[in-house]
Design a protein around this motif. Structure first.
Motif, PDB file in Angstrom:
ATOM      1  N   LEU A 152       5.585  13.459  -7.682  1.00  0.00           N
ATOM      2  CA  LEU A 152       5.629  13.529  -6.217  1.00  0.00           C
ATOM      3  C   LEU A 152       4.528  12.640  -5.611  1.00  0.00           C
ATOM      4  CD1 LEU A 152       6.699  14.798  -3.561  1.00  0.00           C
ATOM      5  CD2 LEU A 152       4.817  16.423  -3.750  1.00  0.00           C
ATOM      6  N   ALA A 153       3.285  12.817  -6.084  1.00  0.00           N
ATOM      7  CA  ALA A 153       2.137  12.199  -5.410  1.00  0.00           C
ATOM      8  C   ALA A 153       2.214  10.676  -5.362  1.00  0.00           C
ATOM      9  CB  ALA A 153       0.844  12.624  -6.103  1.00  0.00           C
ATOM     10  N   ASN A 154       2.752  10.043  -6.425  1.00  0.00           N
ATOM     11  CA  ASN A 154       2.759   8.571  -6.390  1.00  0.00           C
ATOM     12  C   ASN A 154       4.146   7.988  -6.109  1.00  0.00           C
ATOM     13  OD1 ASN A 154       4.221   8.225  -8.837  1.00  0.00           O
ATOM     14  ND2 ASN A 154       2.356   8.290 -10.061  1.00  0.00           N
ATOM     15  N   SER A 155       5.065   8.828  -5.598  1.00  0.00           N
ATOM     16  CA  SER A 155       6.447   8.341  -5.414  1.00  0.00           C
ATOM     17  C   SER A 155       6.608   7.429  -4.195  1.00  0.00           C
ATOM     18  CB  SER A 155       7.416   9.526  -5.318  1.00  0.00           C
ATOM     19  OG  SER A 155       7.088  10.332  -4.195  1.00  0.00           O
ATOM     20  N   GLY A 156       5.558   7.279  -3.379  1.00  0.00           N
ATOM     21  CA  GLY A 156       5.650   6.375  -2.221  1.00  0.00           C
ATOM     22  C   GLY A 156       5.981   4.950  -2.644  1.00  0.00           C
ATOM     23  N   GLY A 157       5.473   4.542  -3.811  1.00  0.00           N
ATOM     24  CA  GLY A 157       5.707   3.176  -4.275  1.00  0.00           C
ATOM     25  C   GLY A 157       7.184   2.934  -4.562  1.00  0.00           C
ATOM     26  N   ASP A 175       0.819  -1.224   0.000  1.00  0.00           N
ATOM     27  CA  ASP A 175       0.000   0.000   0.000  1.00  0.00           C
ATOM     28  C   ASP A 175       0.851   1.272   0.000  1.00  0.00           C
ATOM     29  OD1 ASP A 175       0.965  -0.051   2.574  1.00  0.00           O
ATOM     30  OD2 ASP A 175      -0.929   0.437   3.531  1.00  0.00           O
ATOM     31  N   ALA A 176       2.141   1.135  -0.353  1.00  0.00           N
ATOM     32  CA  ALA A 176       3.052   2.276  -0.215  1.00  0.00           C
ATOM     33  C   ALA A 176       2.716   3.453  -1.141  1.00  0.00           C
ATOM     34  CB  ALA A 176       4.484   1.825  -0.471  1.00  0.00           C
ATOM     35  N   THR A 177       2.228   3.161  -2.339  1.00  0.00           N
ATOM     36  CA  THR A 177       1.916   4.268  -3.261  1.00  0.00           C
ATOM     37  C   THR A 177       0.798   5.115  -2.658  1.00  0.00           C
ATOM     38  OG1 THR A 177       2.600   2.915  -5.118  1.00  0.00           O
ATOM     39  CG2 THR A 177       1.209   4.815  -5.633  1.00  0.00           C
ATOM     40  N   ALA A 178      -0.234   4.425  -2.167  1.00  0.00           N
ATOM     41  CA  ALA A 178      -1.353   5.140  -1.549  1.00  0.00           C
ATOM     42  C   ALA A 178      -0.918   5.814  -0.250  1.00  0.00           C
ATOM     43  CB  ALA A 178      -2.484   4.159  -1.268  1.00  0.00           C
ATOM     44  N   GLN A 179      -0.074   5.126   0.512  1.00  0.00           N
ATOM     45  CA  GLN A 179       0.391   5.714   1.783  1.00  0.00           C
ATOM     46  C   GLN A 179       1.118   7.045   1.510  1.00  0.00           C
ATOM     47  OE1 GLN A 179       0.546   4.013   5.374  1.00  0.00           O
ATOM     48  NE2 GLN A 179       0.363   6.213   5.377  1.00  0.00           N
ATOM     49  N   GLY A 180       1.995   7.011   0.515  1.00  0.00           N
ATOM     50  CA  GLY A 180       2.718   8.233   0.150  1.00  0.00           C
ATOM     51  C   GLY A 180       1.755   9.298  -0.347  1.00  0.00           C
ATOM     52  N   GLY A 181       0.797   8.888  -1.176  1.00  0.00           N
ATOM     53  CA  GLY A 181      -0.192   9.843  -1.707  1.00  0.00           C
ATOM     54  C   GLY A 181      -1.035  10.441  -0.596  1.00  0.00           C
ATOM     55  N   TYR A 182      -1.320   9.629   0.404  1.00  0.00           N
ATOM     56  CA  TYR A 182      -2.099  10.109   1.557  1.00  0.00           C
ATOM     57  C   TYR A 182      -1.287  11.165   2.333  1.00  0.00           C
ATOM     58  CZ  TYR A 182      -3.824  10.049   6.358  1.00  0.00           C
ATOM     59  OH  TYR A 182      -4.256  10.424   7.601  1.00  0.00           O
ATOM     60  N   PHE A 183       0.009  10.900   2.571  1.00  0.00           N
ATOM     61  CA  PHE A 183       0.831  11.897   3.282  1.00  0.00           C
ATOM     62  C   PHE A 183       0.846  13.219   2.514  1.00  0.00           C
ATOM     63  CE2 PHE A 183       3.456   8.117   4.988  1.00  0.00           C
ATOM     64  CZ  PHE A 183       2.738   8.080   6.172  1.00  0.00           C
ATOM     65  N   ILE A 184       0.940  13.121   1.183  1.00  0.00           N
ATOM     66  CA  ILE A 184       0.991  14.338   0.353  1.00  0.00           C
ATOM     67  C   ILE A 184      -0.369  15.056   0.380  1.00  0.00           C
ATOM     68  CG2 ILE A 184       1.199  15.124  -2.071  1.00  0.00           C
ATOM     69  CD1 ILE A 184       3.909  14.543  -0.650  1.00  0.00           C
ATOM     70  N   THR A 185      -1.457  14.276   0.388  1.00  0.00           N
ATOM     71  CA  THR A 185      -2.790  14.901   0.461  1.00  0.00           C
ATOM     72  C   THR A 185      -2.917  15.700   1.760  1.00  0.00           C
ATOM     73  OG1 THR A 185      -3.666  13.036  -0.761  1.00  0.00           O
ATOM     74  CG2 THR A 185      -5.282  14.439   0.320  1.00  0.00           C
ATOM     75  N   LYS A 186      -2.412  15.115   2.851  1.00  0.00           N
ATOM     76  CA  LYS A 186      -2.476  15.812   4.140  1.00  0.00           C
ATOM     77  C   LYS A 186      -1.693  17.126   4.079  1.00  0.00           C
ATOM     78  CE  LYS A 186      -3.911  14.156   7.636  1.00  0.00           C
ATOM     79  NZ  LYS A 186      -5.238  14.400   8.224  1.00  0.00           N
ATOM     80  N   LYS A 187      -0.527  17.090   3.438  1.00  0.00           N
ATOM     81  CA  LYS A 187       0.294  18.306   3.295  1.00  0.00           C
ATOM     82  C   LYS A 187      -0.454  19.350   2.460  1.00  0.00           C
ATOM     83  CE  LYS A 187       3.841  18.096   5.645  1.00  0.00           C
ATOM     84  NZ  LYS A 187       3.969  19.140   6.647  1.00  0.00           N
ATOM     85  N   MET A 188      -1.094  18.867   1.380  1.00  0.00           N
ATOM     86  CA  MET A 188      -1.829  19.789   0.501  1.00  0.00           C
ATOM     87  C   MET A 188      -2.969  20.459   1.270  1.00  0.00           C
ATOM     88  SD  MET A 188      -4.145  18.768  -2.748  1.00  0.00           S
ATOM     89  CE  MET A 188      -5.563  18.395  -1.727  1.00  0.00           C
ATOM     90  N   VAL A 189      -3.699  19.664   2.061  1.00  0.00           N
ATOM     91  CA  VAL A 189      -4.843  20.212   2.809  1.00  0.00           C
ATOM     92  C   VAL A 189      -4.338  21.198   3.861  1.00  0.00           C
ATOM     93  CG1 VAL A 189      -6.726  19.600   4.385  1.00  0.00           C
ATOM     94  CG2 VAL A 189      -6.306  18.201   2.356  1.00  0.00           C
ATOM     95  N   GLU A 190      -3.225  20.835   4.502  1.00  0.00           N
ATOM     96  CA  GLU A 190      -2.644  21.727   5.522  1.00  0.00           C
ATOM     97  C   GLU A 190      -2.191  23.046   4.869  1.00  0.00           C
ATOM     98  OE1 GLU A 190       0.398  19.447   7.741  1.00  0.00           O
ATOM     99  OE2 GLU A 190       1.646  21.245   7.513  1.00  0.00           O
ATOM    100  N   THR A 191      -1.589  22.945   3.682  1.00  0.00           N
ATOM    101  CA  THR A 191      -0.995  24.114   3.034  1.00  0.00           C
ATOM    102  C   THR A 191      -2.031  25.015   2.359  1.00  0.00           C
ATOM    103  OG1 THR A 191       0.904  22.705   2.552  1.00  0.00           O
ATOM    104  CG2 THR A 191       0.824  24.813   1.401  1.00  0.00           C
TER     105      THR A 191
END
Ligand code: NAD
Length: 409
Positions: free
Chosen positions: A331-336, A179-195
């Protein structure tokens, strides 16, 4: 227009923005190695590619796709994005990709295994932990990586688990790769929402694609309180503006059904799904989904590219003019691929690292890479998009490695 032409236009824009010399940029205009063959299986012939785009930063790295519409232009573009993604992520890899033009949905297990083994029989001289390292992509998974590893080791006569990533744990994989691609995308989504949204809650989300990347992304966002209003797979989508029952939907998908067979909400076509109202649109299927034909109809203000290349060059301009924020694929899918790097490093050192530690490391890396991109975006305020900011970093790191190697002056 081909995807390669689109990518060249994006590079031209970066060249102009950063005043890069033609001779330097030439290092990024073509792949360094294109291998092509036709796999012959039971009287049928399947075109197959393995392409290394660049190796200034290290060996090739990138997935293998099984899809009936794969062609050389697509594999080349996917390899190009891998080169930029690995560079932006600061991991010691060049970029590569592979593909077989074949429909795995029409194949039984025996044929899937034959295609996987035939691919390695054809390309094994070019693969290896220090040459080029494949991974899963669309319609390939841990089982396919296992057959490929086994075939490679048969061909070379020794164990080499680091030649491929996305393996099951029994063969040297790491639990978090799934689930690493989604995990990374989720971390980035959180950053986007915060920013951009001051951490706003209850945001509504559409997810296109319900496979490895899209399904886990949906699950993670749902668990964090995001409202998933629509999802789709290759057969169509489902929409409920009040929010879908995500656990039930995942259960339904895991039983082998399509999302549109889920008995709640309204069914929608894939084209309609993209244009539904929501705060965030996650693109987790294939390339070229948002084009000049539909970009003007996209209602979501935030678009996350979990797939590779889901927004084309013309659509970029339309979305920018409409003040939409696009979080770029590299950036968004680089977790994989970052998790693939952890797996490869573990295979090479023999060290076994705890999953919790690796997830923390992934979060740190994703957040750090977000910051690098966002800093460039802010420094050049109003003059570049987030994609261009990410490209500026990625292109310059590759060119710097080329320069240090003396290949460009
Ligand atoms: P997958 O094979 O697991 O899933 C693909 C999903 O997309 C399936 O649900 C399929 O039904 C759906 N789909 C196919 N055509 C569609 C269409 N026209 N409209 C809507 N849905 C459609 O593949 P994946 O690994 O999830 O990859 C999805 C995207 O993410 C690809 O672009 C891939 O390159 C990218 N990606 C994947 C990884 C990874 O680690 N798996 C890493 C980086 C990027």
């Amino acid at each position: 227009m081909s995807i390669t032409e689109d990518n060249n236009k994006r590079l031209k824009d970066i060249q102009k923005l950063d005043r890069i010399q033609d001779a330097d940029m030439a290092a990024l205009l073509d792949p360094v190695q294109v291998n092509y063959t036709e796999l012959s299986i039971k009287g049928k012939r399947y075109p197959a590619w393995r392409i290394i785009y660049n190796r200034a930063l290290g060996p090739g790295e990138g997935g293998i796709r099984f899809h009936p519409e794969v062609d050389e232009d697509e594999v080349k573009s996917l390899a190009f994005w891998m080169a930029l993604k690995n560079s932006l992520a600061d991991i010691p890899y060049g970029g590569a990709k592979g593909g077989v033009c074949f429909n795995p949905k029409e194949a039984d297990k025996a044929e899937l295994e034959e295609v996987s083994r035939a691919y390695i029989q054809a390309f094994h001289p070019y693969l290896g932990q220090d040459k080029d390292i494949p991974a899963p992509d669309v319609y390939t998974d841990g089982q396919i990586m296992s057959w490929m590893l086994d075939e490679f080791e048969k061909q070379v006569g020794h164990h080499e688990p680091g030649m491929i990533t996305g393996k099951p744990v029994e063969l040297g994989g790491i639990t978090m790769r799934g689930d690493a691609t989604a995990q990374g995308g989720y971390f980035i989504t959180k950053k986007m929402v915060e920013t951009f949204l001051s951490g706003k809650k209850d945001l509504s989300v559409i997810v296109q694609g319900f496979g490895n990347a899209g399904l886990y992304m949906t699950e993670k966002l749902h668990q964090d309180g995001f409202k998933i209003v629509a999802v789709s797979d290759s057969k169509g989508g489902i929409y409920d503006k009040e929010g879908l029952n995500v656990p039930a939907l995942i259960e339904c998908k895991k039983k082998g059904k399509q999302v549109c067979e889920y008995e709640a909400g309204d069914t929608v076509t894939n084209a309609e799904l993209l244009e539904l109202p929501a705060d965030i649109l996650v693109l987790a299927a294939l390339s070229n989904q948002v084009t000049k034909e539909n970009a003007k109809n996209i209602q979501a203000n935030y678009i996350i590219e979990l797939a590779n290349g889901p927004v084309d060059y013309d659509a970029d301009g339309i979305l920018e003019a409409n003040k939409k924020i696009v979080i770029p694929d590299i950036l968004a899918n680089s977790g994989g691929v970052i998790a693939s790097y952890f797996e490869w490093a573990q295979n090479r050192t023999g060290q076994i690292l705890e999953e919790d530690y690796l997830r923390t490391l992934l979060e740190k890396k994703m957040n750090g890479n977000w910051k690098k991109m966002y800093d460039v975006f802010q420094e050049r305020s109003g003059k570049v998009t987030l994609r261009q900011a990410a490209y500026i970093l990625a292109v310059n790191r590759i060119l710097s490695a080329e320069r240090l190697r003396g290949r460009i002056k």
